[in-house]
Structure formats: structure tokens, C-alpha cells
Design a protein around this motif. Structure first.
Motif, PDB file in Angstrom:
ATOM      1  N   ASN A   1       0.827  -1.205   0.000  1.00  0.00           N
ATOM      2  CA  ASN A   1       0.000   0.000   0.000  1.00  0.00           C
ATOM      3  C   ASN A   1       0.869   1.266   0.000  1.00  0.00           C
ATOM      4  OD1 ASN A   1      -2.652   0.883  -0.186  1.00  0.00           O
ATOM      5  ND2 ASN A   1      -2.793   1.343   1.999  1.00  0.00           N
ATOM      6  N   LYS A   2       1.944   1.223  -0.806  1.00  0.00           N
ATOM      7  CA  LYS A   2       2.873   2.349  -0.861  1.00  0.00           C
ATOM      8  C   LYS A   2       3.249   2.690  -2.301  1.00  0.00           C
ATOM      9  CE  LYS A   2       4.943   1.903   3.726  1.00  0.00           C
ATOM     10  NZ  LYS A   2       6.206   1.808   4.495  1.00  0.00           N
ATOM     11  N   TYR A   3       3.565   3.967  -2.479  1.00  0.00           N
ATOM     12  CA  TYR A   3       4.026   4.469  -3.771  1.00  0.00           C
ATOM     13  C   TYR A   3       5.538   4.621  -3.761  1.00  0.00           C
ATOM     14  CZ  TYR A   3      -0.667   6.052  -5.243  1.00  0.00           C
ATOM     15  OH  TYR A   3      -1.976   6.136  -5.629  1.00  0.00           O
ATOM     16  N   GLU A   4       6.122   4.486  -4.950  1.00  0.00           N
ATOM     17  CA  GLU A   4       7.478   4.966  -5.185  1.00  0.00           C
ATOM     18  C   GLU A   4       7.345   6.162  -6.109  1.00  0.00           C
ATOM     19  OE1 GLU A   4      10.201   2.072  -6.735  1.00  0.00           O
ATOM     20  OE2 GLU A   4      11.012   1.703  -4.737  1.00  0.00           O
ATOM     21  N   VAL A   5       7.925   7.303  -5.698  1.00  0.00           N
ATOM     22  CA  VAL A   5       7.823   8.516  -6.512  1.00  0.00           C
ATOM     23  C   VAL A   5       9.198   9.160  -6.643  1.00  0.00           C
ATOM     24  CG1 VAL A   5       5.444   8.935  -5.773  1.00  0.00           C
ATOM     25  CG2 VAL A   5       7.324  10.044  -4.550  1.00  0.00           C
ATOM     26  N   ASP A   6       9.363   9.885  -7.760  1.00  0.00           N
ATOM     27  CA  ASP A   6      10.588  10.652  -7.998  1.00  0.00           C
ATOM     28  C   ASP A   6      10.305  12.131  -7.816  1.00  0.00           C
ATOM     29  OD1 ASP A   6      12.236   8.532  -8.551  1.00  0.00           O
ATOM     30  OD2 ASP A   6      12.020   8.658 -10.732  1.00  0.00           O
ATOM     31  N   ASP A   7      11.227  12.822  -7.156  1.00  0.00           N
ATOM     32  CA  ASP A   7      11.163  14.275  -7.071  1.00  0.00           C
ATOM     33  C   ASP A   7      11.270  14.825  -8.496  1.00  0.00           C
ATOM     34  OD1 ASP A   7      11.571  16.990  -6.629  1.00  0.00           O
ATOM     35  OD2 ASP A   7      12.890  16.690  -4.925  1.00  0.00           O
ATOM     36  N   ILE A   8      10.344  15.703  -8.872  1.00  0.00           N
ATOM     37  CA  ILE A   8      10.339  16.235 -10.235  1.00  0.00           C
ATOM     38  C   ILE A   8      11.520  17.163 -10.481  1.00  0.00           C
ATOM     39  CG2 ILE A   8       9.013  18.370  -9.908  1.00  0.00           C
ATOM     40  CD1 ILE A   8       8.334  15.754 -12.623  1.00  0.00           C
ATOM     41  N   ASP A   9      12.087  17.701  -9.413  1.00  0.00           N
ATOM     42  CA  ASP A   9      13.190  18.658  -9.503  1.00  0.00           C
ATOM     43  C   ASP A   9      14.516  17.905  -9.500  1.00  0.00           C
ATOM     44  OD1 ASP A   9      15.019  20.700  -9.314  1.00  0.00           O
ATOM     45  OD2 ASP A   9      13.938  21.792  -7.759  1.00  0.00           O
ATOM     46  N   GLU A  10      15.269  18.014 -10.594  1.00  0.00           N
ATOM     47  CA  GLU A  10      16.522  17.259 -10.682  1.00  0.00           C
ATOM     48  C   GLU A  10      17.542  17.700  -9.640  1.00  0.00           C
ATOM     49  OE1 GLU A  10      17.358  20.876 -13.072  1.00  0.00           O
ATOM     50  OE2 GLU A  10      15.659  19.556 -12.724  1.00  0.00           O
ATOM     51  N   GLU A  11      17.405  18.951  -9.127  1.00  0.00           N
ATOM     52  CA  GLU A  11      18.361  19.420  -8.121  1.00  0.00           C
ATOM     53  C   GLU A  11      18.198  18.644  -6.810  1.00  0.00           C
ATOM     54  OE1 GLU A  11      17.955  23.593  -7.695  1.00  0.00           O
ATOM     55  OE2 GLU A  11      18.665  24.049  -9.719  1.00  0.00           O
ATOM     56  N   GLY A  12      16.974  18.178  -6.570  1.00  0.00           N
ATOM     57  CA  GLY A  12      16.742  17.389  -5.357  1.00  0.00           C
ATOM     58  C   GLY A  12      16.317  15.990  -5.723  1.00  0.00           C
ATOM     59  N   LYS A  13      16.787  15.529  -6.885  1.00  0.00           N
ATOM     60  CA  LYS A  13      16.329  14.255  -7.436  1.00  0.00           C
ATOM     61  C   LYS A  13      16.568  13.122  -6.456  1.00  0.00           C
ATOM     62  CE  LYS A  13      15.443  11.696 -11.338  1.00  0.00           C
ATOM     63  NZ  LYS A  13      14.083  11.276 -11.136  1.00  0.00           N
ATOM     64  N   GLU A  14      15.471  12.523  -6.078  1.00  0.00           N
ATOM     65  CA  GLU A  14      15.546  11.451  -5.101  1.00  0.00           C
ATOM     66  C   GLU A  14      14.287  10.609  -5.208  1.00  0.00           C
ATOM     67  OE1 GLU A  14      16.143  10.953  -0.262  1.00  0.00           O
ATOM     68  OE2 GLU A  14      16.285  12.917  -1.205  1.00  0.00           O
ATOM     69  N   ARG A  15      14.413   9.317  -4.993  1.00  0.00           N
ATOM     70  CA  ARG A  15      13.249   8.430  -5.023  1.00  0.00           C
ATOM     71  C   ARG A  15      12.749   8.231  -3.597  1.00  0.00           C
ATOM     72  NH1 ARG A  15      13.035   3.812  -9.360  1.00  0.00           N
ATOM     73  NH2 ARG A  15      12.938   5.788 -10.501  1.00  0.00           N
ATOM     74  N   HIS A  16      11.432   8.345  -3.436  1.00  0.00           N
ATOM     75  CA  HIS A  16      10.823   8.220  -2.114  1.00  0.00           C
ATOM     76  C   HIS A  16       9.798   7.094  -2.118  1.00  0.00           C
ATOM     77  CE1 HIS A  16      12.414  12.241  -0.957  1.00  0.00           C
ATOM     78  NE2 HIS A  16      12.128  12.550  -2.217  1.00  0.00           N
ATOM     79  N   THR A  17       9.742   6.338  -1.045  1.00  0.00           N
ATOM     80  CA  THR A  17       8.712   5.331  -0.828  1.00  0.00           C
ATOM     81  C   THR A  17       7.755   5.877   0.209  1.00  0.00           C
ATOM     82  OG1 THR A  17      10.269   3.519  -1.331  1.00  0.00           O
ATOM     83  CG2 THR A  17       8.230   2.950  -0.174  1.00  0.00           C
ATOM     84  N   LEU A  18       6.491   6.071  -0.197  1.00  0.00           N
ATOM     85  CA  LEU A  18       5.539   6.792   0.651  1.00  0.00           C
ATOM     86  C   LEU A  18       4.210   6.063   0.729  1.00  0.00           C
ATOM     87  CD1 LEU A  18       6.160  10.331  -0.895  1.00  0.00           C
ATOM     88  CD2 LEU A  18       7.146   9.469   1.243  1.00  0.00           C
ATOM     89  N   SER A  19       3.552   6.186   1.869  1.00  0.00           N
ATOM     90  CA  SER A  19       2.218   5.615   2.025  1.00  0.00           C
ATOM     91  C   SER A  19       1.200   6.455   1.259  1.00  0.00           C
ATOM     92  CB  SER A  19       1.833   5.565   3.510  1.00  0.00           C
ATOM     93  OG  SER A  19       1.792   6.877   4.051  1.00  0.00           O
TER      94      SER A  19
END
Length: 307
Positions: A202-220
Motif C-alpha cells: 500500500n505504498k508508492y514509489e515517486v521521484d522528485d520532479i526537480d533534478e536538483e533534489g532528485k531522489e526516489r521516495h517510498t511513501l504511504s
């Protein structure tokens, strides 16, 4: 074969790109034909509209409304209504084709991204300048389709301020507002792109749209707010807009972060933006001067208490 799994078990993304290109070309041909049909239908109906105008002019000249004119106008208006409905049907069909094309373009963009291929409209992240990213975000807001329902239709979920359904799951490539932890430990809402969703976790993996803070997050799911998929038309669906003084999250101009704000004025025409007051303690009343934010980047804020 194109669009299938190769021997190593990986998706053939180049095949998907070629398949999308072929389908897009077919849809563009169909769209061109529908536009021609619209023009033909409009030309055909103009003669009838001219007859209506001339009939009214004769009635004014003679200063009377005879049974003959009433019968004639009734027939002319019946024909005009049928002509308008026929043109409307063609236009709705054309809008469906445009929606299909946009969906395929998004699928193509994702496939190209996975394959490491970049189009002219989607420069590689490592070379994308800040100004280019801001321009792309503006274009995304401007090209967000306007919801055009039939008489009696209610605006669907994710039209303007209408929330997503409780079981809604954002698709790969969808843009969302995502609540993440910043470097300093504070939490903030950022503009992100969905990479995947795990039904089991029940979680998403998302990418920060801003390449300066580009990071993948796993979020509920509770840390994700889908962005609107249609603009609401203030003239026909005002209930699908946020109301004055309503608390929202809005993308601060020239950034990729959402901040709490109050609606100052809502759009009055389909192409208008919201005017919002961002919470800002540097001002005496705690709010910034009014700033414009597109419908695409204004979502409901679940936290009612002012910070």
C-alpha cells in the motif's frame, strides 16, 4: 517482437515507442478527418442560421408575428438544434481522440525514459536547466484538458477541486503532491512523479520532479495527493472549484514545492488561474500578496489548523 519481453526478461521499450508512434499517427489522421467534418457541419448549418436571422428581420419590418412566421421559426430552430447536436457529437469524438493521443504520448515518454531515450519535449534530467523545468510545468498546466460534460453530468473525481475516489491509485508517470522529509528533517510537499505502486505494501514509489533534489521516495497513500486531471469550467461547473478563503496546498510560483495558502479568488473563465494568499510570517497579516497558481497545481489541504 516489438513491445514484448526480450530474452533477458526485460521489456522492449523501443518496441513500445515504435508502437505508440504508429498509433499516434493513425489517431492524428482520424482527428484531421473529424476536424474536416466539423467544418463541413458548421458550413452546412450556417445557411439555416442565416434564414433564422432573415426571418426575424422580416418580422421586425412587418411589425407582426403571424402563424406563418411562428411555424417557420419553429422548424428553423428545430433544425438548428439538430445541427448543433451533430456538431457537438463530432467535437466530443475529436476530444476523445486528443485524450487518446495525450495518453499515448505519456506512455511513450515513460518508455523512452526507461529506455534512456529522450525526446525534444523531455530533455534528460542531468542536463535540464531550471528554466526549462519551469517552462515544462507551465505547459503541463496550460494543456490540462477542460472537463466538458453533457447536460446534467456532474464533474468527475479529479476535475478541479473534486477529490479522487477512495480506491483511486495514481498511474506510473502521473504527477502528484508528495509529502517527504527534507534534508533538515522537516516535512514538505513536493511535486513528484509516480514510479510505481505496491498493492501489497500500500505504498508508492515517486521521484522528485526537480533534478536538483532528485531522489526516489517510498511513501504511504496518505502522503500522496493526486493532481487534477481536468480543469473545471467556472461557467458550467463552479462546484468543482475551491471557494474563497478555503485552505489549500498550492505550488509556489517558480518552485516545485507546495505550500499552504488561502483562496483569494477562484477562476472566472476556463483559462484563468486561482489567486492565492500563501502563509508567510514575514508579512504582518501572516499571508503573502495574491499570487496566481494554475488549477493543475492547487489541491485540498487536509490540515485545517494554521501553523
Amino acid at each position: 517482437m516489438f513491445g514484448r519481453w526480450n530474452e533477458s526478461g526485460e521489456v522492449n521499450y523501443m518496441g513500445k515507442i515504435m508502437s505508440a508512434d504508429t498509433k499516434i499517427a493513425e489517431l492524428l489522421t482520424e482527428l484531421h478527418q473529424l476536424i474536416k467534418q466539423t467544418q463541413e457541419e458548421r458550413s452546412r448549418s450556417e445557411h439555416n442560421l442565416l434564414n433564422i436571422q432573415k426571418t426575424h428581420e422580416r418580422m421586425q419590418t412587418e411589425n407582426k408575428t403571424s402563424p406563418y412566421y411562428r411555424t417557420k421559426l419553429r422548424g428553423l430552430y428545430t433544425t438548428a438544434r439538430a445541427d448543433a447536436e451533430a456538431e457537438c457529437s463530432i467535437l466530443r469524438h475529436a476530444l476523445d481522440k486528443i485524450a487518446e493521443i495525450k495518453s499515448l504520448l505519456e506512455e511513450r515518454r515513460i518508455a523512452a525514459k526507461m529506455a534512456g531515450v529522450n525526446s525534444d519535449n523531455d530533455p534528460p534530467r542531468k542536463t535540464m536547466r531550471r528554466g526549462v523545468l519551469m517552462t515544462l510545468l507551465q505547459q503541463s498546466a496550460m494543456t490540462l484538458p477542460l472537463w466538458i460534460g453533457k447536460p446534467g453530468d456532474s464533474p468527475p473525481p479529479l476535475c478541479g477541486a473534486m477529490p479522487a475516489s477512495s480506491d483511486y491509485v495514481a498511474k506510473q508517470g502521473d504527477k502528484v503532491a508528495a509529502r517527504v522529509k527534507a534534508v533538515d528533517g522537516d516535512e514538505q510537499w513536493i511535486l513528484a512523479e509516480v514510479v510505481s505502486y505496491s498493492h501489497s505494501a500500500n505504498k508508492y514509489e515517486v521521484d522528485d520532479i526537480d533534478e536538483e533534489g532528485k531522489e526516489r521516495h517510498t511513501l504511504s497513500r496518505r502522503r500522496i495527493i493526486p493532481l487534477p486531471q481536468w480543469k473545471a469550467n467556472p461557467e458550467t461547473d463552479p462546484e468543482a472549484l475551491f471557494s474563497k478563503d478555503q485552505l489549500v496546498l498550492a505550488l509556489y510560483p517558480q518552485t516545485t514545492c507546495f505550500y499552504r495558502a488561502l483562496i483569494h479568488t477562484h477562476p472566472h473563465r476556463p483559462q484563468d488561474d486561482y489567486s492565492v494568499l500563501f502563509e508567510d510570517t514575514s508579512y504582518a497579516d501572516g499571508y503573502s500578496p495574491p499570487l496566481n497558481v494554475a488549477q493543475r497545481y492547487v489541491v485540498a489541504c487536509k490540515e485545517n489548523k494554521k501553523k
